[in-house]
Design a protein around this motif. Sequence first.
Motif, mmCIF file in Angstrom:
data_model
loop_
_atom_site.group_PDB
_atom_site.id
_atom_site.type_symbol
_atom_site.label_atom_id
_atom_site.label_comp_id
_atom_site.label_asym_id
_atom_site.label_seq_id
_atom_site.Cartn_x
_atom_site.Cartn_y
_atom_site.Cartn_z
ATOM 1 N N ASP A 191 7.829 12.329 -15.815
ATOM 2 C CA ASP A 191 6.996 11.607 -16.783
ATOM 3 C C ASP A 191 6.294 10.427 -16.129
ATOM 4 O O ASP A 191 5.129 10.144 -16.423
ATOM 5 C CB ASP A 191 7.829 11.119 -17.971
ATOM 6 C CG ASP A 191 8.279 12.260 -18.867
ATOM 7 O OD1 ASP A 191 7.648 13.342 -18.802
ATOM 8 O OD2 ASP A 191 9.246 12.071 -19.626
ATOM 9 N N LEU A 192 7.002 9.734 -15.254
ATOM 10 C CA LEU A 192 6.390 8.610 -14.551
ATOM 11 C C LEU A 192 5.478 9.098 -13.429
ATOM 12 O O LEU A 192 4.435 8.496 -13.164
ATOM 13 C CB LEU A 192 7.468 7.678 -13.999
ATOM 14 C CG LEU A 192 8.234 6.916 -15.076
ATOM 15 C CD1 LEU A 192 9.440 6.204 -14.483
ATOM 16 C CD2 LEU A 192 7.314 5.925 -15.778
ATOM 17 N N LEU A 193 5.850 10.182 -12.793
ATOM 18 C CA LEU A 193 5.034 10.716 -11.705
ATOM 19 C C LEU A 193 3.668 11.193 -12.208
ATOM 20 O O LEU A 193 2.702 11.228 -11.449
ATOM 21 C CB LEU A 193 5.776 11.851 -10.993
ATOM 22 C CG LEU A 193 5.171 12.340 -9.676
ATOM 23 C CD1 LEU A 193 4.967 11.183 -8.699
ATOM 24 C CD2 LEU A 193 6.038 13.417 -9.070
ATOM 25 N N ARG A 194 3.575 11.491 -13.493
ATOM 26 C CA ARG A 194 2.276 11.882 -14.077
ATOM 27 C C ARG A 194 1.238 10.781 -13.917
ATOM 28 O O ARG A 194 0.043 11.024 -13.986
ATOM 29 C CB ARG A 194 2.430 12.246 -15.548
ATOM 30 C CG ARG A 194 3.028 13.590 -15.751
ATOM 31 C CD ARG A 194 2.928 14.045 -17.206
ATOM 32 N NE ARG A 194 3.741 15.214 -17.365
ATOM 33 C CZ ARG A 194 4.952 15.227 -17.923
ATOM 34 N NH1 ARG A 194 5.463 14.115 -18.419
ATOM 35 N NH2 ARG A 194 5.648 16.335 -18.020
ATOM 36 N N HIS A 195 1.708 9.533 -13.733
ATOM 37 C CA HIS A 195 0.789 8.419 -13.496
ATOM 38 C C HIS A 195 0.223 8.458 -12.082
ATOM 39 O O HIS A 195 -0.614 7.635 -11.737
ATOM 40 C CB HIS A 195 1.494 7.085 -13.735
ATOM 41 C CG HIS A 195 1.847 6.864 -15.165
ATOM 42 N ND1 HIS A 195 0.940 6.425 -16.092
ATOM 43 C CD2 HIS A 195 3.019 7.035 -15.830
ATOM 44 C CE1 HIS A 195 1.529 6.322 -17.268
ATOM 45 N NE2 HIS A 195 2.794 6.697 -17.135
ATOM 46 N N GLY A 196 0.688 9.394 -11.300
ATOM 47 C CA GLY A 196 0.143 9.630 -9.975
ATOM 48 C C GLY A 196 0.472 8.532 -8.982
ATOM 49 O O GLY A 196 1.587 8.025 -8.918
ATOM 50 N N SER A 197 -0.531 8.165 -8.215
ATOM 51 C CA SER A 197 -0.323 7.234 -7.113
ATOM 52 C C SER A 197 0.121 5.858 -7.589
ATOM 53 O O SER A 197 0.797 5.141 -6.849
ATOM 54 C CB SER A 197 -1.585 7.132 -6.266
ATOM 55 O OG SER A 197 -2.692 6.782 -7.054
ATOM 56 N N ALA A 198 -0.197 5.482 -8.815
ATOM 57 C CA ALA A 198 0.239 4.180 -9.338
ATOM 58 C C ALA A 198 1.760 4.107 -9.385
ATOM 59 O O ALA A 198 2.360 3.099 -8.982
ATOM 60 C CB ALA A 198 -0.340 3.945 -10.729
ATOM 61 N N TYR A 199 2.390 5.172 -9.853
ATOM 62 C CA TYR A 199 3.849 5.159 -9.911
ATOM 63 C C TYR A 199 4.455 5.208 -8.510
ATOM 64 O O TYR A 199 5.446 4.537 -8.234
ATOM 65 C CB TYR A 199 4.392 6.317 -10.746
ATOM 66 C CG TYR A 199 5.895 6.367 -10.677
ATOM 67 C CD1 TYR A 199 6.651 5.368 -11.289
ATOM 68 C CD2 TYR A 199 6.552 7.343 -9.954
ATOM 69 C CE1 TYR A 199 8.032 5.369 -11.188
ATOM 70 C CE2 TYR A 199 7.933 7.351 -9.851
ATOM 71 C CZ TYR A 199 8.664 6.362 -10.468
ATOM 72 O OH TYR A 199 10.023 6.353 -10.356
ATOM 73 N N VAL A 200 3.872 5.972 -7.620
ATOM 74 C CA VAL A 200 4.397 6.050 -6.255
ATOM 75 C C VAL A 200 4.297 4.677 -5.591
ATOM 76 O O VAL A 200 5.240 4.240 -4.906
ATOM 77 C CB VAL A 200 3.669 7.136 -5.442
ATOM 78 C CG1 VAL A 200 4.136 7.132 -3.996
ATOM 79 C CG2 VAL A 200 3.874 8.506 -6.083
ATOM 80 N N LEU A 201 3.203 3.980 -5.806
ATOM 81 C CA LEU A 201 3.072 2.613 -5.292
ATOM 82 C C LEU A 201 4.196 1.736 -5.825
ATOM 83 O O LEU A 201 4.858 1.032 -5.072
ATOM 84 C CB LEU A 201 1.720 2.018 -5.679
ATOM 85 C CG LEU A 201 1.544 0.518 -5.424
ATOM 86 C CD1 LEU A 201 1.643 0.209 -3.934
ATOM 87 C CD2 LEU A 201 0.220 0.044 -6.002
ATOM 88 N N TYR A 202 4.404 1.792 -7.139
ATOM 89 C CA TYR A 202 5.491 1.016 -7.741
ATOM 90 C C TYR A 202 6.838 1.371 -7.094
ATOM 91 O O TYR A 202 7.616 0.494 -6.751
ATOM 92 C CB TYR A 202 5.564 1.254 -9.253
ATOM 93 C CG TYR A 202 6.908 0.880 -9.807
ATOM 94 C CD1 TYR A 202 7.210 -0.451 -10.079
ATOM 95 C CD2 TYR A 202 7.904 1.838 -9.990
ATOM 96 C CE1 TYR A 202 8.472 -0.807 -10.539
ATOM 97 C CE2 TYR A 202 9.155 1.487 -10.445
ATOM 98 C CZ TYR A 202 9.433 0.170 -10.720
ATOM 99 O OH TYR A 202 10.677 -0.189 -11.164
ATOM 100 N N ALA A 203 7.106 2.652 -6.932
ATOM 101 C CA ALA A 203 8.400 3.094 -6.409
ATOM 102 C C ALA A 203 8.614 2.609 -4.971
ATOM 103 O O ALA A 203 9.724 2.212 -4.606
ATOM 104 C CB ALA A 203 8.510 4.619 -6.493
ATOM 105 N N ILE A 204 7.569 2.616 -4.160
ATOM 106 C CA ILE A 204 7.697 2.103 -2.784
ATOM 107 C C ILE A 204 7.982 0.609 -2.811
ATOM 108 O O ILE A 204 8.883 0.122 -2.118
ATOM 109 C CB ILE A 204 6.436 2.414 -1.961
ATOM 110 C CG1 ILE A 204 6.328 3.921 -1.703
ATOM 111 C CG2 ILE A 204 6.450 1.634 -0.642
ATOM 112 C CD1 ILE A 204 5.019 4.344 -1.069
ATOM 113 N N MET A 205 7.224 -0.134 -3.610
ATOM 114 C CA MET A 205 7.435 -1.581 -3.695
ATOM 115 C C MET A 205 8.839 -1.896 -4.204
ATOM 116 O O MET A 205 9.519 -2.780 -3.676
ATOM 117 C CB MET A 205 6.380 -2.214 -4.600
ATOM 118 C CG MET A 205 4.987 -2.162 -4.018
ATOM 119 S SD MET A 205 3.726 -2.798 -5.142
ATOM 120 C CE MET A 205 4.162 -4.531 -5.165
ATOM 121 N N ASP A 206 9.286 -1.171 -5.201
ATOM 122 C CA ASP A 206 10.612 -1.383 -5.768
ATOM 123 C C ASP A 206 11.697 -1.113 -4.721
ATOM 124 O O ASP A 206 12.680 -1.844 -4.631
ATOM 125 C CB ASP A 206 10.794 -0.479 -6.992
ATOM 126 C CG ASP A 206 12.049 -0.799 -7.770
ATOM 127 O OD1 ASP A 206 12.272 -1.984 -8.097
ATOM 128 O OD2 ASP A 206 12.817 0.149 -8.053
#
Length: 150
Positions: free
Chosen positions: A49-64
Amino acid sequence: MLNTVELAGDELKVGEVDIFVGRNYVLSVRSRTERGFAEVRARSEREPDLLRHGSAYVLYAIMDTVVDRYFPVFDGLEAELEEVEKQIFSGRSNRAIIESLYVLKQKLMTLKHATAPLLEATSKLYGGRVPQLCAGLQEFSVMFTTTWPG
């Protein structure tokens, strides 16, 4: 660029991760850091569900993930501080205690300089687990840059 901080024996090792984000991609480039981001991929795949946001979520996940990796460093510094406190009351020489405090202060300053730029980068993002700034990634790409002295 996000700074990473890792424990290497008794020393703090500062590295960096450069992140380039576009509509359909996230590119991260590591330098002077041992750990990669395989767990970010696995985490992203577990949260479709979060991955549907695409690169925005991946950016968040890397920063987190980068921020989460600071916590063992904080724990290590806390343990060092507790050891210095024991030395103060053990009757050990003042010079040895002062040297221990100085080493700890240097590590804290290294950590401060490594983590402070993250505040500026994250202040540009807003929106919980999917940064609002990234909502329009179809239109542009973003590169995080901060500087760390040293």
